[in-house]
Structure formats: structure tokens, C-alpha cells
Write a protein that holds these residues in place. Sequence first.
Motif, PDB file in Angstrom:
ATOM      1  N   HIS A   1     -12.634  75.414  45.684  1.00  0.00           N
ATOM      2  CA  HIS A   1     -11.595  74.397  45.559  1.00  0.00           C
ATOM      3  C   HIS A   1     -10.278  74.913  46.133  1.00  0.00           C
TER       4      HIS A   1
ATOM      5  N   GLY B   1       1.187  75.315  51.021  1.00  0.00           N
ATOM      6  CA  GLY B   1      -0.248  75.513  50.928  1.00  0.00           C
ATOM      7  C   GLY B   1      -0.629  76.775  50.182  1.00  0.00           C
TER       8      GLY B   1
ATOM      9  N   ARG C   1       1.544  64.240  43.760  1.00  0.00           N
ATOM     10  CA  ARG C   1       1.078  63.175  42.868  1.00  0.00           C
ATOM     11  C   ARG C   1       1.279  63.660  41.445  1.00  0.00           C
TER      12      ARG C   1
ATOM     13  N   ARG D   1      -1.367  70.301  49.444  1.00  0.00           N
ATOM     14  CA  ARG D   1      -1.889  69.066  48.855  1.00  0.00           C
ATOM     15  C   ARG D   1      -0.755  68.053  48.712  1.00  0.00           C
ATOM     16  N   PRO D   2      -1.070  66.757  48.816  1.00  0.00           N
ATOM     17  CA  PRO D   2      -0.016  65.748  48.664  1.00  0.00           C
ATOM     18  C   PRO D   2       0.513  65.708  47.232  1.00  0.00           C
TER      19      PRO D   2
ATOM     20  N   GLY E   1      -6.647  75.355  47.404  1.00  0.00           N
ATOM     21  CA  GLY E   1      -5.430  74.625  47.045  1.00  0.00           C
ATOM     22  C   GLY E   1      -5.226  74.454  45.558  1.00  0.00           C
TER      23      GLY E   1
ATOM     24  N   GLN F   1       2.610  75.372  46.454  1.00  0.00           N
ATOM     25  CA  GLN F   1       1.401  74.903  47.127  1.00  0.00           C
ATOM     26  C   GLN F   1       1.677  73.621  47.910  1.00  0.00           C
ATOM     27  N   ARG F   2       2.427  72.719  47.316  1.00  0.00           N
ATOM     28  CA  ARG F   2       2.701  71.447  47.984  1.00  0.00           C
ATOM     29  C   ARG F   2       3.646  71.612  49.167  1.00  0.00           C
TER      30      ARG F   2
ATOM     31  N   ASP G   1      -5.530  69.639  39.984  1.00  0.00           N
ATOM     32  CA  ASP G   1      -4.507  70.358  40.735  1.00  0.00           C
ATOM     33  C   ASP G   1      -4.270  71.745  40.143  1.00  0.00           C
TER      34      ASP G   1
ATOM     35  N   ALA H   1      -5.100  77.577  52.178  1.00  0.00           N
ATOM     36  CA  ALA H   1      -5.416  76.169  51.902  1.00  0.00           C
ATOM     37  C   ALA H   1      -4.281  75.315  52.419  1.00  0.00           C
TER      38      ALA H   1
ATOM     39  N   THR I   1      -3.914  78.917  47.855  1.00  0.00           N
ATOM     40  CA  THR I   1      -4.521  78.827  46.528  1.00  0.00           C
ATOM     41  C   THR I   1      -3.848  79.886  45.674  1.00  0.00           C
TER      42      THR I   1
END
Length: 436
Positions: A288, A364, A197, A194-195, A290, A360-361, A263, A191, A366
Motif C-alpha cells: 500500500h 509523496g 480528502r 495522495r489527493p 503512500g 505525504q500529500r 490513509d 509513492a 510511505t
Amino acid sequence: MSEHLIEQVWTALGGDPAELPRLTTSGPAHTLAGRFPVTAFGTATIGAALLAATLDDGRAGRGRPVGIDTRQVAVALRSQRYLRREGVSPGNPFDPLSAFHPTADGWLRLHANYPWHAAAARRVLHLSADAGLEEVRAAIAGWPKVALESALHEAGGVAAATRTEEEWTATEAGRTARALPLVDRRLLGEAAPRPARRARVLDLTRVIAGPVATRFLAAHGADVLRIDPPHRPELPAQAWDTLPGKRSAIAELPVEDLLAGADVVVTGYRPGALDRFGLAPEELAARHPGLVVVTLSAWGHTGPWARRRGFDSLVQSACGIGETERTSPDGPPGTLPAQVLDHATGYLGAAGALLALAAQRRGGGTHHVRLALAGTAAFLQTLPRTEPAAEEVDPAPYLEELGPFTIASPPGTVDGRPLHWPSPAEYGGARPAWLP
């Protein structure tokens, strides 16, 4: 032993050793009395979670300084005993049937806090729906412990025969549990990163371990949304103790729209129990990519007991901790001075989620983090034993007023400042949707 143990736990989580100097521990060596090093182990798991919550991505060892005092550890690991609602204790969290009971050949620990588990026990024992403690005890006394353990499991009840550590290791379930890692993290698939946040955490957990994990995440800024099914209401005191900082909603599964915006998803059921809702980790990874998936169970994801229900008290009974903590040869088995299998697994789960989210951030994937109370027990049982004595702790400095509740504060300090819950517990009052 504490510093070495913290390093062991942090290494098991996959943490960077360069982060360890950021953690400071203080307080007496023993604030929880027992034959296992519960104080040191609890300190290590909470310390690891604090380190994971305060990482500075890209600069190893440059995160914020954190600290934990062993006196607060004693309060945090027994948070429910300090809970008050408008100054009144909710009372003993255990149902009278949830206890050690003598059998025809030893002892059995029954769990009956939830009414559906108590009903299953009475059915197996051929008792009426309103049979009391003495009737239940008399019926249990006529059963061999392992036979009753199996019969209750097959009927949807929850219990564990009391074994010595040697007896547990001699079983296939025990050997499987002893081989479990303290924390298991694996990649479920590819994956894109993810950004960054504010983390959204979907909380599908109950009882203590999972709720402690997600409660910690909420204390450190995550938007945690807990979902409970309408036909399985939570015990009030359990909700009050483990919901601070979260939003709580009542909804049926599946929750695909919530998963799409999450997330992290944390589940606290036995392996396979949620598969029919499309919540198997591999299915989540496919739908889904990530997502960080954290699964907590009693007995682990493999072996003959993988699909058995279980709780902290039952794992203690089965794996030999109860016999080791026994104080009298003629009395019932003993227990740890806190439900540390639950709480420690919860803090490890939070740390694992945070480290997986950071990974992950950055790169990448999962990620799947697996933990089990039986694995936590197995790790605890490898540690040097201690004398069953401890210093008294004044809980007052580690409690806070939150709405109508007096509750244990989140454990630890960040930048030298104590932590506090961002909001009080409110069961079922939220809309099942993410904050904007």
C-alpha cells in the motif's frame, strides 16, 4: 520552561518553527503534582498535536490559532477518572492484582487488568485460577524481582521489576531505551502524493496510548475505524473513555480491504506481534504505497526488550520513575500523577501522523512514525525536576455530556472555540467498512 519545552517537542516531531506562534498556553504552571514536570510536558505534547491538526498547507505559520490551558491538561491526562455512565463511575480501572508487590529483594509491578494476563501470573506463581490478592502477594514475596519479571514475560504475563534510574541505565534494555528518540519518522519507500480528502484512519490499538492518538484524530475530523478481535474483548471503561468520535467494529485480522482504503494505520502492539497478519510496516509499504504507518510500543523497536509486552505503569516501574516518585522509604514505590507516558505518547503519535500525512500529500512517500513509552519516559527524565505540589483543578468546565456518558472534552481550542466529540462511544457496533 513551557515555551522552550513546546519548541523541543515540536522540533522532535519535525515541525516547522514558524508554526509555534499560533499556539497560546494559559493556566497555572503546575496542575499535576509530582517530581517530574508532567504539567509542562503534557501541555507541550497536546499543544504540538493541536498545531499539527490545524496546518495550512503551503503557508507556514498561517494555520488556525490554537490554545491549551493547563487546567484542561490535568483533566485530559486523567480522562478516565472523570468518566461517568448515567452518572455512575465505572470504578477503579486497575485490577486489584495490578499493583506494586514486595518481592524477596525489592518490588515488582504486576499488570493484570486483562484476564489472560492475570491467568498467566497465577500459572507462574503456581496458584489456582481463582487465587486472590493475598495469595498472589504471598507467592510473589518468595521470588527475586528480576527472576519473576522474566518468568512472567516468558509465560505471556506482564510485569516489571522496580529499579532506580541508575539501575535501569545500567541494563542493556535501559541503555537502549535512553537512546530512543522521542519521535522517529522514516521513509519506507517511494509513492506518489495522495489527493487530499477526509483522512481514513485504521485503528489497531488498545489500552491508552494508541487509542488516545486515534481519539484525537477523530476529534479533528478523521474517519477513524477501530478493529478489535472477537476473542480479545476490550475492558468496558477503557472503551467508553477512548472510543468517542470513532467507529468500532469487531473483526478478525487481516483487514486487507480496509488497508487498501486507509490513509493512516495506527498499531499499538509490540514490534513483530502483528507481522503474521501482514502488518509489518515494510510489508504495508510494499502493498500500500503512500500509507502513513504509526507504530506505538512499550519498549521500542530495538534492544532486548523490544518484543516484551508493557504498559505505562510497568515502564514507570522499570525505568526508575516509581522509585523517584516514592513518598516513603518504607512504603511502595510511587507513580506519576497521571499516566502521562501513555497520554503524551498518544498525542505525539497523533501529531506525528498528521505531519506525516501532510508531508505525504505534498511530496509523496510511505511514511513510518515510531514511538515508545520507554522513549517518552527517557525524554521526561531528562527534564528539570519539580516540587510535588500543584493547584487544584475544577474539572467541570472541561467535561461534556455525550449520550449516556460524562466524559472529558477533547483538549484545546481552535480559533478560540473549545472542541467537542463528534459522536459517543459505541463498542463493536459499526460495520468494518469505510464511510462513502
